[in-house]
Design a protein around this motif. Structure first.
Motif, PDB file in Angstrom:
ATOM      1  N   ALA A 134       0.834  -1.201   0.000  1.00  0.00           N
ATOM      2  CA  ALA A 134       0.000   0.000   0.000  1.00  0.00           C
ATOM      3  C   ALA A 134       0.867   1.248   0.000  1.00  0.00           C
ATOM      4  N   ASP A 135       1.934   1.189   0.779  1.00  0.00           N
ATOM      5  CA  ASP A 135       2.880   2.299   0.827  1.00  0.00           C
ATOM      6  C   ASP A 135       3.524   2.509  -0.536  1.00  0.00           C
ATOM      7  N   ALA A 136       3.813   1.412  -1.238  1.00  0.00           N
ATOM      8  CA  ALA A 136       4.399   1.505  -2.577  1.00  0.00           C
ATOM      9  C   ALA A 136       3.417   2.142  -3.567  1.00  0.00           C
ATOM     10  N   ILE A 137       2.129   1.813  -3.410  1.00  0.00           N
ATOM     11  CA  ILE A 137       1.104   2.423  -4.271  1.00  0.00           C
ATOM     12  C   ILE A 137       1.082   3.930  -4.061  1.00  0.00           C
ATOM     13  N   GLU A 138       1.148   4.346  -2.784  1.00  0.00           N
ATOM     14  CA  GLU A 138       1.147   5.778  -2.478  1.00  0.00           C
ATOM     15  C   GLU A 138       2.387   6.453  -3.061  1.00  0.00           C
ATOM     16  N   SER A 139       3.528   5.784  -2.994  1.00  0.00           N
ATOM     17  CA  SER A 139       4.764   6.343  -3.541  1.00  0.00           C
ATOM     18  C   SER A 139       4.710   6.411  -5.067  1.00  0.00           C
ATOM     19  N   THR A 140       4.011   5.449  -5.689  1.00  0.00           N
ATOM     20  CA  THR A 140       3.860   5.475  -7.146  1.00  0.00           C
ATOM     21  C   THR A 140       3.034   6.685  -7.577  1.00  0.00           C
ATOM     22  N   THR A 141       1.977   6.988  -6.823  1.00  0.00           N
ATOM     23  CA  THR A 141       1.213   8.203  -7.139  1.00  0.00           C
ATOM     24  C   THR A 141       2.079   9.442  -6.937  1.00  0.00           C
ATOM     25  N   ASP A 142       3.012   9.358  -5.994  1.00  0.00           N
ATOM     26  CA  ASP A 142       3.946  10.472  -5.787  1.00  0.00           C
ATOM     27  C   ASP A 142       4.795  10.711  -7.031  1.00  0.00           C
ATOM     28  N   VAL A 143       5.188   9.628  -7.703  1.00  0.00           N
ATOM     29  CA  VAL A 143       5.998   9.765  -8.920  1.00  0.00           C
ATOM     30  C   VAL A 143       5.211  10.530  -9.981  1.00  0.00           C
ATOM     31  N   PHE A 144       3.939  10.129 -10.189  1.00  0.00           N
ATOM     32  CA  PHE A 144       3.114  10.809 -11.180  1.00  0.00           C
ATOM     33  C   PHE A 144       2.841  12.259 -10.781  1.00  0.00           C
ATOM     34  N   SER A 145       2.621  12.481  -9.485  1.00  0.00           N
ATOM     35  CA  SER A 145       2.366  13.850  -9.034  1.00  0.00           C
ATOM     36  C   SER A 145       3.612  14.709  -9.195  1.00  0.00           C
ATOM     37  N   SER A 146       4.783  14.112  -8.999  1.00  0.00           N
ATOM     38  CA  SER A 146       6.030  14.855  -9.190  1.00  0.00           C
ATOM     39  C   SER A 146       6.225  15.217 -10.658  1.00  0.00           C
ATOM     40  N   LEU A 147       5.829  14.307 -11.542  1.00  0.00           N
ATOM     41  CA  LEU A 147       5.910  14.605 -12.983  1.00  0.00           C
ATOM     42  C   LEU A 147       4.978  15.767 -13.338  1.00  0.00           C
ATOM     43  N   MET A 148       3.764  15.740 -12.774  1.00  0.00           N
ATOM     44  CA  MET A 148       2.830  16.853 -13.010  1.00  0.00           C
ATOM     45  C   MET A 148       3.373  18.145 -12.440  1.00  0.00           C
ATOM     46  N   LEU A 149       4.015  18.025 -11.276  1.00  0.00           N
ATOM     47  CA  LEU A 149       4.639  19.190 -10.658  1.00  0.00           C
ATOM     48  C   LEU A 149       5.678  19.794 -11.591  1.00  0.00           C
ATOM     49  N   LEU A 150       6.517  18.946 -12.180  1.00  0.00           N
ATOM     50  CA  LEU A 150       7.574  19.419 -13.070  1.00  0.00           C
ATOM     51  C   LEU A 150       6.982  20.116 -14.290  1.00  0.00           C
ATOM     52  N   ILE A 151       5.938  19.501 -14.874  1.00  0.00           N
ATOM     53  CA  ILE A 151       5.274  20.114 -16.032  1.00  0.00           C
ATOM     54  C   ILE A 151       4.669  21.462 -15.648  1.00  0.00           C
ATOM     55  N   GLY A 152       4.007  21.493 -14.493  1.00  0.00           N
ATOM     56  CA  GLY A 152       3.386  22.736 -14.030  1.00  0.00           C
ATOM     57  C   GLY A 152       4.394  23.834 -13.773  1.00  0.00           C
ATOM     58  N   LEU A 153       5.525  23.478 -13.169  1.00  0.00           N
ATOM     59  CA  LEU A 153       6.551  24.476 -12.868  1.00  0.00           C
ATOM     60  C   LEU A 153       7.171  25.028 -14.143  1.00  0.00           C
ATOM     61  N   ARG A 154       7.383  24.167 -15.127  1.00  0.00           N
ATOM     62  CA  ARG A 154       7.933  24.645 -16.404  1.00  0.00           C
ATOM     63  C   ARG A 154       6.982  25.645 -17.060  1.00  0.00           C
ATOM     64  N   TYR A 155       5.679  25.352 -16.993  1.00  0.00           N
ATOM     65  CA  TYR A 155       4.693  26.226 -17.628  1.00  0.00           C
ATOM     66  C   TYR A 155       4.468  27.494 -16.811  1.00  0.00           C
ATOM     67  N   SER A 156       4.435  27.364 -15.484  1.00  0.00           N
ATOM     68  CA  SER A 156       4.085  28.502 -14.625  1.00  0.00           C
ATOM     69  C   SER A 156       5.137  29.608 -14.661  1.00  0.00           C
TER      70      SER A 156
END
Length: 289
Positions: free
Chosen positions: A40-62
């Motif tokens: 379950a902890d690994a699942i949460e960390s996997t969502t963290d990976v995707f959220s970090s990717l979205m973060l990177l995209i958002g920061l580049r655009y912002s």
């Protein structure tokens, strides 16, 4: 601004790498160690990976400069990305909770003792990540980085919950195997709570909530020291990504010329933006005394 932007992007890339490695370690240890709390902890960390990717995209655009279609810049994408991260957290928490309840009702073997060592290391690493990224978020005024920092803190907490649950299952032996699953269920509640903590400030940023009192006070102090300014009246600040836009009303003598009032306004604007680099623009209105 470019230096701040580069600093934020570097931090986001490091976060992605760290989350990817930790998710792989948790998942592998959970499968071979028979621990659903760790899975379950690994699942949460996997969502963290995707959220970090979205973060990177958002920061580049912002951090793109303002243009004709976006005269105030592109900073509002940061809280929008935070909303997406919150959605991912809610989904992962729901998946973990449903699976945990199913496992509690199904007899199974206790987790392997070595999973405790894995979790202890992960808790320490995640807390270090939280502190480093939280410091960067404060330095850069980035709401996305703050969300990312809390992701690491929530991961540390869920890993700690898993550690306690596995510890009970291992130490207490037969009849306590479900302690691991109860820990995963508790972790899902913690994830949901942290999702709310992230949502609230991002919503305030989208709605231009009046929550920047310290910055406003600094603006008033700087403006009041400019010759010709008798006082400040209205002063509003709204956050746009890592930058702020300020609306300020100045009180000056009613007998001065329009040109003189214009010169005072420009001097105030230059001083405010010079001393507070996080402010990208100041709109000033002159009021006669």
């Amino acid at each position: 601004m470019e230096e701040k932007r580069a600093d934020v992007l570097r931090t986001a890339k490091k976060s992605i790498l760290g989350n990817t490695l930790i998710a792989l370690v948790k998942g592998t240890a959970g499968v071979f160690g028979n621990s659903y709390a760790l899975i379950a902890d690994a699942i949460e960390s996997t969502t963290d990976v995707f959220s970090s990717l979205m973060l990177l995209i958002g920061l580049r655009y912002s951090t793109k400069p303002a243009d004709d279609n976006h005269p105030y810049g592109h900073g509002k994408i940061e809280p929008l990305m935070t909303f997406m991260i919150v959605i991912l957290l809610v989904i992962s928490a729901t998946v973990i909770a449903v699976k945990s309840i199913d496992n509690i009702q199904t007899p199974h073997k206790a987790p392997a003792p070595f999973t405790l060592i894995v979790l202890a290391v992960i808790v320490i690493v995640k807390e270090v990540f939280y502190r480093l990224i939280s410091r960067k978020s404060n330095e850069t005024q980035s709401s996305s980085l703050k969300a990312e920092a809390w992701h690491h803190r929530s991961d540390a907490i869920t890993s700690l919950a898993a550690f306690i649950g596995i510890g009970i299952a291992v130490l207490m032996g037969e009849g306590y195997e479900a302690a691991d699953d109860w820990a995963a269920l508790l972790a899902s509640g913690i994830i949901l709570f942290n999702a709310f903590l992230l949502l609230r400030p991002a919503l305030g940023e989208i709605m231009d909530e009046h929550v920047h009192e310290e910055l406003i006070e600094e603006v008033r102090i700087i403006a009041s020291k400019v010759e010709g300014v008798q006082d400040t009246e209205k002063c509003y600040a709204r956050k746009n990504g890592m930058l702020y836009h300020v609306d300020l009303h100045l009180i000056v003598k009613g007998s001065i010329t329009v040109r003189h009032g214009h010169e005072i306004a420009h001097e105030v604007k230059d001083k405010v933006m010079g001393q507070l680099p996080e402010i990208s623009d100041v709109l000033i209105h002159i009021e006669p005394d």
